[in-house]
Every structure is written in C-alpha cells, then in structure tokens.
Design a protein around this motif. Structure first.
Motif, PDB file in Angstrom:
ATOM      1  N   GLN A  20       0.826  -1.204   0.000  1.00 19.39           N
ATOM      2  CA  GLN A  20       0.000   0.000   0.000  1.00 19.39           C
ATOM      3  C   GLN A  20       0.863   1.257   0.000  1.00 19.39           C
ATOM      4  N   ALA A  21       1.937   1.244   0.775  1.00 30.06           N
ATOM      5  CA  ALA A  21       2.819   2.410   0.860  1.00 30.06           C
ATOM      6  C   ALA A  21       3.515   2.657  -0.474  1.00 30.06           C
ATOM      7  N   ARG A  22       3.961   1.585  -1.116  1.00 31.97           N
ATOM      8  CA  ARG A  22       4.627   1.739  -2.412  1.00 31.97           C
ATOM      9  C   ARG A  22       3.663   2.316  -3.452  1.00 31.97           C
ATOM     10  N   THR A  23       2.440   1.790  -3.469  1.00 32.21           N
ATOM     11  CA  THR A  23       1.436   2.279  -4.418  1.00 32.21           C
ATOM     12  C   THR A  23       1.113   3.741  -4.158  1.00 32.21           C
ATOM     13  N   HIS A  24       0.966   4.084  -2.881  1.00 32.76           N
ATOM     14  CA  HIS A  24       0.658   5.468  -2.499  1.00 32.76           C
ATOM     15  C   HIS A  24       1.795   6.408  -2.918  1.00 32.76           C
ATOM     16  N   ALA A  25       3.027   5.895  -2.901  1.00 30.87           N
ATOM     17  CA  ALA A  25       4.177   6.706  -3.295  1.00 30.87           C
ATOM     18  C   ALA A  25       4.335   6.785  -4.808  1.00 30.87           C
ATOM     19  N   GLY A  26       3.508   6.047  -5.538  1.00 24.47           N
ATOM     20  CA  GLY A  26       3.560   6.085  -6.994  1.00 24.47           C
ATOM     21  C   GLY A  26       4.752   5.354  -7.578  1.00 24.47           C
ATOM     22  N   LEU A  27       5.227   4.313  -6.882  1.00 23.24           N
ATOM     23  CA  LEU A  27       6.417   3.584  -7.319  1.00 23.24           C
ATOM     24  C   LEU A  27       6.055   2.179  -7.781  1.00 23.24           C
ATOM     25  N   THR A  28       6.803   1.674  -8.738  1.00 21.17           N
ATOM     26  CA  THR A  28       6.671   0.284  -9.157  1.00 21.17           C
ATOM     27  C   THR A  28       7.723  -0.544  -8.430  1.00 21.17           C
ATOM     28  N   GLN A  29       7.571  -1.847  -8.463  1.00 23.83           N
ATOM     29  CA  GLN A  29       8.570  -2.711  -7.840  1.00 23.83           C
ATOM     30  C   GLN A  29       9.931  -2.515  -8.504  1.00 23.83           C
ATOM     31  N   ARG A  30       9.911  -2.321  -9.814  1.00 18.63           N
ATOM     32  CA  ARG A  30      11.174  -2.122 -10.539  1.00 18.63           C
ATOM     33  C   ARG A  30      11.857  -0.819 -10.128  1.00 18.63           C
ATOM     34  N   SER A  31      11.071   0.248  -9.999  1.00 14.61           N
ATOM     35  CA  SER A  31      11.679   1.534  -9.632  1.00 14.61           C
ATOM     36  C   SER A  31      12.216   1.502  -8.204  1.00 14.61           C
ATOM     37  N   VAL A  32      11.532   0.779  -7.312  1.00 14.23           N
ATOM     38  CA  VAL A  32      12.036   0.626  -5.937  1.00 14.23           C
ATOM     39  C   VAL A  32      13.387  -0.080  -5.968  1.00 14.23           C
ATOM     40  N   ALA A  33      13.470  -1.151  -6.746  1.00 14.69           N
ATOM     41  CA  ALA A  33      14.720  -1.909  -6.841  1.00 14.69           C
ATOM     42  C   ALA A  33      15.852  -1.040  -7.382  1.00 14.69           C
ATOM     43  N   GLU A  34      15.549  -0.244  -8.376  1.00 19.79           N
ATOM     44  CA  GLU A  34      16.580   0.616  -8.972  1.00 19.79           C
ATOM     45  C   GLU A  34      17.082   1.648  -7.969  1.00 19.79           C
ATOM     46  N   GLN A  35      16.173   2.269  -7.229  1.00 19.02           N
ATOM     47  CA  GLN A  35      16.574   3.327  -6.313  1.00 19.02           C
ATOM     48  C   GLN A  35      17.321   2.795  -5.090  1.00 19.02           C
ATOM     49  N   LEU A  36      17.041   1.543  -4.708  1.00 15.16           N
ATOM     50  CA  LEU A  36      17.728   0.962  -3.546  1.00 15.16           C
ATOM     51  C   LEU A  36      18.891   0.060  -3.955  1.00 15.16           C
ATOM     52  N   ASP A  37      19.121  -0.019  -5.278  1.00 15.15           N
ATOM     53  CA  ASP A  37      20.179  -0.886  -5.803  1.00 15.15           C
ATOM     54  C   ASP A  37      19.964  -2.336  -5.395  1.00 15.15           C
ATOM     55  N   TRP A  38      18.713  -2.755  -5.443  1.00 10.23           N
ATOM     56  CA  TRP A  38      18.335  -4.141  -5.195  1.00 10.23           C
ATOM     57  C   TRP A  38      17.936  -4.778  -6.515  1.00 10.23           C
ATOM     58  N   SER A  39      17.744  -6.085  -6.477  1.00  7.82           N
ATOM     59  CA  SER A  39      17.142  -6.759  -7.631  1.00  7.82           C
ATOM     60  C   SER A  39      15.625  -6.620  -7.518  1.00  7.82           C
ATOM     61  N   THR A  40      14.935  -6.614  -8.652  1.00  6.70           N
ATOM     62  CA  THR A  40      13.476  -6.540  -8.617  1.00  6.70           C
ATOM     63  C   THR A  40      12.895  -7.753  -7.907  1.00  6.70           C
ATOM     64  N   SER A  41      13.551  -8.900  -8.069  1.00  8.65           N
ATOM     65  CA  SER A  41      13.049 -10.121  -7.436  1.00  8.65           C
ATOM     66  C   SER A  41      13.068 -10.003  -5.916  1.00  8.65           C
ATOM     67  N   LYS A  42      14.013  -9.249  -5.373  1.00  8.48           N
ATOM     68  CA  LYS A  42      14.053  -9.068  -3.911  1.00  8.48           C
ATOM     69  C   LYS A  42      12.823  -8.314  -3.441  1.00  8.48           C
ATOM     70  N   VAL A  43      12.453  -7.270  -4.155  1.00 12.79           N
ATOM     71  CA  VAL A  43      11.256  -6.502  -3.790  1.00 12.79           C
ATOM     72  C   VAL A  43      10.013  -7.383  -3.887  1.00 12.79           C
ATOM     73  N   VAL A  51      10.229 -14.107   1.497  1.00 10.80           N
ATOM     74  CA  VAL A  51      11.361 -13.920   2.409  1.00 10.80           C
ATOM     75  C   VAL A  51      10.956 -12.889   3.459  1.00 10.80           C
ATOM     76  N   GLY A  52      11.627 -12.923   4.590  1.00  5.38           N
ATOM     77  CA  GLY A  52      11.400 -11.906   5.597  1.00  5.38           C
ATOM     78  C   GLY A  52      12.124 -10.627   5.210  1.00  5.38           C
ATOM     79  N   VAL A  53      11.896  -9.575   5.961  1.00  9.63           N
ATOM     80  CA  VAL A  53      12.574  -8.307   5.691  1.00  9.63           C
ATOM     81  C   VAL A  53      13.323  -7.880   6.946  1.00  9.63           C
ATOM     82  N   SER A  54      14.586  -7.555   6.775  1.00  9.70           N
ATOM     83  CA  SER A  54      15.396  -7.117   7.921  1.00  9.70           C
ATOM     84  C   SER A  54      14.987  -5.709   8.332  1.00  9.70           C
TER      85      SER A  54
END
Length: 278
Positions: A20-43, A51-54
């Motif tokens: 819900q927070a990601r959607t409210h922020a107007g972000l896609t899973q891919r854009s989150v991964a890019e900005q955090l330097d993660w893989s999209t699969s992790k998101v 998986v759990g989240v630290s």
C-alpha cells in the motif's frame, strides 16, 4: 490463536502495508529496486512474503516511501520483528510438509474458516483416538503419528477457544457413516462433534446423500478469511498431491461459490443426527 501472537499474520500485515505504501508513493517494484540498488526479485519476494525483511531493509523502504513519522516507523519495525518470531507450529517443520505447516499457520491466524470435507472428519475436529486411527490407516510413519495427533489437538484448541475464528464445517454424509478405528472410536468422535457444534462460533453441517453430487466435491478444501492482508486464501487437498494454495481472485471466487452451494443443501449436525434411525 490471537492474531497479534501469530507471526504469519504479522508477516501478512507487514507486506500489505508495504504494498500500500509503495502504491501510495507512486512507485513500481522495478523503480524501488533501482533506487535501492536491489534486484526486482528481492522486492517481489518481500511483498509476497517469500522472504522476511530485515530492520535495515525495512527502514530503507519506509524512507523511500516517505514514511518518516517516528511512531509509524517504530510500529512497522515491531511488526517486522513479530513476523520473525517462532510460533508453536514451527516445532513441526522438521517433521511435516512445509505446505501443511503453512496451512496450520494460516488457520491459526484466520478470523473465519469455511471447510468442506468429503472423506474423513476434518483434522482440527478429530479426537485423539480418531486422529491416530486415520493416520495409521493412511500409512503415516509410526514415529510421526503421535506428533501429528498432538499438532491436530493443538490446532483444535485454537479453534474452540473463546475468541476463536467463526467456523463452518460442511461434511459429506459418508464422513459420519465411514467407520474409522472401530465403533467405539467412531461413536466418541460423533459425540465430540456434537459438543463442538454447541459452541456459538462453530457450525458443523452434513450434506446428505439425497443432495446428490456436483463437480468440486471430489476434493476437500478450506477457505480462510482474514481481518488483514488478503481477504481470502483457499487450500485444496488434492488426492495424491500436496495441499494446493489458491489465492488468485477467480479461483478463490470459484471455491467461495462452491462452498455456498454445498452449504445450501446441508443440514445442521443436530438435525441430521436426530433424523437417523436408532
């Protein structure tokens, strides 16, 4: 079991909040991964609960989503910690199929249960002797039988407890006519079902032979309702296969409609027992 004590329920709550927070922020899973330097699969794995989240990763997500209020961040961090805690069913993970243990965890966190059973008394409603007989007749390894019986009785404690889930069980008539473990064990099991049926939040019903058959009765299935996270999840017991999880909207609707049809032609347990010839 109370939702606040259920790690799976907390995990479901957390991933729902994050989506819900990601959607409210107007972000896609891919854009989150890019900005955090993660893989999209992790998101994706975090949002699906694979998986759990630290705490570190959670804080990074919240910062990205613009959630910076200390109280709200602290609340979600606590939810993440609760999602990683051990629950009573974790002690069975080394003995039983992970899908079965996840089923038990979902059951413990559900606010509502709708179950159709075509073969034997549902596991969470069984007496110890009936459960033991079923497990032995189904060829369970002898060293696992008592652990499985104990797990079923613990599940039952959570369902029958005050504040337990609203539950409706529809049994095919054959379930009550099929002798398991001998006449004494079967009679005790039926009397136990009658006791459970007297609880305000539990209804046990019987679909008589006279109601005929319809497609879908070949399998037993359970619909779990939740106060948080996905509205419904369906588990299907398919002969010769593992428990299948159905959370696609169309599949879930199919089983909800199927249960409603089976329930419509079912009689209350007390009515069915009272109509049987003595």
């Amino acid at each position: 079991m109370a939702t606040e004590l259920n790690p799976l329920a907390q995990q479901r709550r957390l991933r729902t909040r994050l989506r819900q927070a990601r959607t409210h922020a107007g972000l896609t899973q891919r854009s989150v991964a890019e900005q955090l330097d993660w893989s999209t699969s992790k998101v994706i794995r975090i949002e699906t609960g694979a998986v759990g989240v630290s705490t570190t990763d959670l804080r990074a997500l919240l910062q990205l989503y613009g959630i910076t209020e200390p109280d709200r961040v602290a609340e979600l961090v606590e939810v993440a910690k609760a999602a990683r805690r051990k629950a009573w069913w974790d002690e069975y993970r080394d003995s039983f199929n992970p899908k079965l243990v996840n089923f038990v965890a979902s059951e413990a966190g559900a606010s509502g249960i709708r179950h159709f059973q075509s073969l034997v008394v549902p596991g969470a409603l069984q007496t110890a002797d009936y459960a033991r007989a079923v497990l032995q007749d189904f060829g369970s390894e002898s060293e696992l039988v008592e652990r499985a019986v104990r797990m079923r009785l613990t599940r039952q404690e959570g369902i029958v407890a005050e504040g337990g889930p609203s539950a409706v069980f529809v049994l095919d008539e054959s379930v009550l006519l099929r002798h398991v473990g001998g006449p004494g064990i079967m009679q005790a099991q039926i009397e136990h079902l009658q006791e459970l049926d007297r609880l305000k939040h539990i209804a046990i019903k019987v679909r008589p032979f006279g109601a005929g058959v319809r497609d879908g009765m070949q399998v037993s299935f359970t619909i779990f309702d939740f106060d948080d996270g996905p509205e419904h999840v369906v588990y299907v017991n398919q002969p010769g296969e593992d428990v299948a999880v159905k959370n696609d909207a169309d599949e879930v609707c199919h089983y909800i409609d199927l249960f409603a049809e089976l329930d419509e032609r079912a009689s209350a347990l007390s009515t069915f027992i009272g109509s049987r010839p003595q």
